[in-house]
Design a protein around this motif. Structure first.
Motif, PDB file in Angstrom:
ATOM      1  N   UNK A 102      79.141  45.821 -29.670  1.00 16.25           N
ATOM      2  CA  UNK A 102      78.139  46.466 -28.493  1.00 16.25           C
ATOM      3  C   UNK A 102      77.586  47.808 -28.997  1.00 16.25           C
ATOM      4  N   UNK A 103      76.307  47.968 -29.127  1.00 15.71           N
ATOM      5  CA  UNK A 103      75.674  49.365 -29.076  1.00 15.71           C
ATOM      6  C   UNK A 103      74.792  49.887 -28.006  1.00 15.71           C
ATOM      7  N   UNK A 104      75.796  50.811 -27.346  1.00 16.30           N
ATOM      8  CA  UNK A 104      75.067  50.986 -26.159  1.00 16.30           C
ATOM      9  C   UNK A 104      74.363  52.419 -25.398  1.00 16.30           C
ATOM     10  N   UNK A 105      73.571  52.236 -25.247  1.00 18.49           N
ATOM     11  CA  UNK A 105      72.436  53.598 -25.053  1.00 18.49           C
ATOM     12  C   UNK A 105      73.200  53.703 -23.944  1.00 18.49           C
ATOM     13  N   UNK A 106      72.561  56.082 -24.190  1.00 18.19           N
ATOM     14  CA  UNK A 106      72.753  56.464 -22.763  1.00 18.19           C
ATOM     15  C   UNK A 106      71.962  55.515 -21.429  1.00 18.19           C
ATOM     16  N   UNK A 107      72.812  56.191 -20.277  1.00 18.44           N
ATOM     17  CA  UNK A 107      72.115  56.038 -19.109  1.00 18.44           C
ATOM     18  C   UNK A 107      71.083  56.545 -19.146  1.00 18.44           C
ATOM     19  N   UNK A 108      69.365  55.968 -19.586  1.00 16.58           N
ATOM     20  CA  UNK A 108      67.981  56.701 -19.225  1.00 16.58           C
ATOM     21  C   UNK A 108      67.874  56.583 -17.308  1.00 16.58           C
ATOM     22  N   UNK A 137      69.196  58.592 -27.904  1.00 17.40           N
ATOM     23  CA  UNK A 137      67.588  58.501 -28.778  1.00 17.40           C
ATOM     24  C   UNK A 137      67.508  59.020 -27.647  1.00 17.40           C
ATOM     25  N   UNK A 138      67.086  60.797 -27.693  1.00 22.58           N
ATOM     26  CA  UNK A 138      66.534  61.790 -26.313  1.00 22.58           C
ATOM     27  C   UNK A 138      65.059  60.667 -26.214  1.00 22.58           C
ATOM     28  N   UNK A 139      64.563  61.432 -27.438  1.00 21.41           N
ATOM     29  CA  UNK A 139      63.065  60.755 -26.823  1.00 21.41           C
ATOM     30  C   UNK A 139      62.499  59.369 -26.016  1.00 21.41           C
ATOM     31  N   UNK A 140      63.699  58.201 -26.011  1.00 22.17           N
ATOM     32  CA  UNK A 140      63.428  56.991 -25.123  1.00 22.17           C
ATOM     33  C   UNK A 140      64.294  56.993 -24.266  1.00 22.17           C
ATOM     34  N   UNK A 166      68.326  60.999 -32.419  1.00 21.55           N
ATOM     35  CA  UNK A 166      67.750  62.546 -32.327  1.00 21.55           C
ATOM     36  C   UNK A 166      66.666  63.826 -32.701  1.00 21.55           C
ATOM     37  N   UNK A 167      67.067  62.930 -33.923  1.00 21.18           N
ATOM     38  CA  UNK A 167      65.990  63.822 -35.314  1.00 21.18           C
ATOM     39  C   UNK A 167      66.771  65.053 -35.615  1.00 21.18           C
ATOM     40  N   UNK A 168      67.777  65.808 -34.776  1.00 20.77           N
ATOM     41  CA  UNK A 168      67.904  67.388 -35.421  1.00 20.77           C
ATOM     42  C   UNK A 168      69.124  67.192 -35.833  1.00 20.77           C
ATOM     43  N   UNK A 169      68.648  67.669 -37.292  1.00 19.05           N
ATOM     44  CA  UNK A 169      69.622  67.273 -38.527  1.00 19.05           C
ATOM     45  C   UNK A 169      70.614  67.960 -38.105  1.00 19.05           C
ATOM     46  N   UNK A 184      82.047  56.463 -36.937  1.00 22.17           N
ATOM     47  CA  UNK A 184      81.264  56.272 -37.517  1.00 22.17           C
ATOM     48  C   UNK A 184      79.631  56.810 -37.752  1.00 22.17           C
ATOM     49  N   UNK A 185      78.662  57.180 -38.342  1.00 20.96           N
ATOM     50  CA  UNK A 185      77.586  57.786 -38.113  1.00 20.96           C
ATOM     51  C   UNK A 185      76.551  56.850 -38.512  1.00 20.96           C
ATOM     52  N   UNK A 186      75.453  56.389 -37.752  1.00 19.27           N
ATOM     53  CA  UNK A 186      74.848  55.868 -38.554  1.00 19.27           C
ATOM     54  C   UNK A 186      73.904  56.391 -38.068  1.00 19.27           C
ATOM     55  N   UNK A 187      72.758  56.732 -39.096  1.00 18.38           N
ATOM     56  CA  UNK A 187      70.930  57.491 -38.443  1.00 18.38           C
ATOM     57  C   UNK A 187      70.255  56.157 -38.164  1.00 18.38           C
ATOM     58  N   UNK A 188      70.014  56.269 -36.695  1.00 14.68           N
ATOM     59  CA  UNK A 188      68.737  56.021 -35.996  1.00 14.68           C
ATOM     60  C   UNK A 188      67.282  56.208 -36.281  1.00 14.68           C
ATOM     61  N   UNK A 189      66.986  57.298 -37.657  1.00 16.28           N
ATOM     62  CA  UNK A 189      65.817  57.636 -38.116  1.00 16.28           C
ATOM     63  C   UNK A 189      65.957  56.655 -39.632  1.00 16.28           C
ATOM     64  N   UNK A 190      64.729  56.171 -39.878  1.00 19.88           N
ATOM     65  CA  UNK A 190      64.769  55.704 -41.162  1.00 19.88           C
ATOM     66  C   UNK A 190      64.899  56.771 -42.558  1.00 19.88           C
ATOM     67  N   UNK A 191      64.068  58.255 -41.663  1.00 15.55           N
ATOM     68  CA  UNK A 191      63.471  59.095 -42.787  1.00 15.55           C
ATOM     69  C   UNK A 191      64.789  59.638 -42.603  1.00 15.55           C
ATOM     70  N   UNK A 192      65.831  59.344 -42.731  1.00 16.00           N
ATOM     71  CA  UNK A 192      67.058  60.738 -42.686  1.00 16.00           C
ATOM     72  C   UNK A 192      68.530  59.751 -42.845  1.00 16.00           C
TER      73      UNK A 192
END
Length: 293
Positions: A102-108, A137-140, A166-169, A184-192
């Motif tokens: 499961x992929x469980x996002x933080x409660x927005x 994904x704080x932006x969302x 987060x985009x925050x390296x 496991x650490x997965x990137x959620x940003x394709x450019x990083x």
């Protein structure tokens, strides 16, 4: 232990012109990703327009992908909610229909404290036996999963990784420092992707993999097996295309890009709609430059 290593595609959800889910095209897309070498499929994530699917559709999409894939690669169901009981329902149903994780996002929206955030995840995880990947994904969502929160959450037995968007390296590096090799650490940003892999990451949950699955998987595996030059070349070559598919809110451009690749409409559900004409022209230009059209 990583649920997968490589590129997991955050799959778009194809729809008919009336906005209903096109399950036949969904099967075709899932099969294509298996054949193209995607290492996992994430159904009903942000890119899959999960926020506009009702519960029956949500579970049916996950089940359809599970049945089509038939165990060949992991299928991960997006089941997060800002309502803990709803998150429990979606998570248990996703497990019932065969999701591997499961992929469980933080409660927005709610802006939970760290204590209540931990309790939220504990409540969900206690009702399922399959692995859970945190999704930050704080932006969302308006809620950032800080490194100290991740360090606390990883103590929950079936939380086995995080999609970090987060985009925050600096934050990603600190998370990597605080977790062990079994997390496991997965990137959620394709450019990083490569920066994250450089601190021990396992791969990416990818948007661009909807149109370049083979290339994205190969990039990750090249890096993990020491062929860093090839991986860097791919990462840099993808940047203009990544910028194009995020030039409007995700998944509007990438769904249009999949439509261009397949030469057929996949449609949207309001409040999302067709991209601007300038976006379409940019997509065509960058997809052509990248060799997809």
């Amino acid at each position: 232990m990583a649920i997968f290593k490589g590129s997991g595609v955050a799959l778009v959800t194809p729809m008919h012109n009336d906005g209903s889910v096109d399950y036949d095209k969904l099967k075709e897309l899932a099969e294509w990703h298996v054949q193209q070498g995607s290492d996992a499929i994430i159904a009903c994530g942000t890119t899959g327009e999960a926020s506009t699917l009702d519960d029956d559709e949500h579970i049916a999409v996950i089940e359809t992908v599970v049945q089509q894939v038939n165990g060949r690669i992991p299928v991960i169901g997006g089941t997060g909610s800002n309502n803990t009981q709803h998150g429990i329902f979606l998570s248990t149903e996703a497990e019932r229909v065969g999701a591997d994780a499961l992929l469980v996002v933080t409660p927005y929206y709610n802006k939970a404290t760290k204590k209540s955030l931990v309790a939220h995840y504990e409540a969900i995880c206690s009702k399922v036996s399959i692995p859970v990947i945190l999704y930050s994904v704080v932006s969302r969502t308006g809620m950032n999963l800080t490194p100290d929160a991740v360090a606390e959450l990883k103590k929950i037995p079936n939380i086995q990784g995080i999609k970090e968007a987060s985009g925050d390296i600096s934050q990603i590096v600190e998370i990597a420092r605080l977790v062990d090799e079994d997390f496991a650490l997965y990137s959620g940003n394709d450019d990083q992707v490569l920066p994250l892999l450089s601190v021990g990451g396992s791969g990416v949950i990818s948007t661009i993999a909807n149109i370049a699955p083979k290339q994205t998987s190969e990039m990750v595996h090249n890096y993990l097996t020491g062929n860093t030059k090839a991986a860097v070349d791919t990462q840099l070559a993808q940047i203009p295309l990544i910028q194009a598919i995020f030039s409007e809110v995700n998944p509007v451009p990438v769904k249009a890009a999949v439509s261009l690749l397949r030469n057929e409409p996949l449609n949207y559900r309001l409040p999302l709609g067709e991209p601007e004409e300038a976006t379409m022209e940019r997509l065509k230009r960058e997809m052509t430059a990248y060799g997809l059209l």
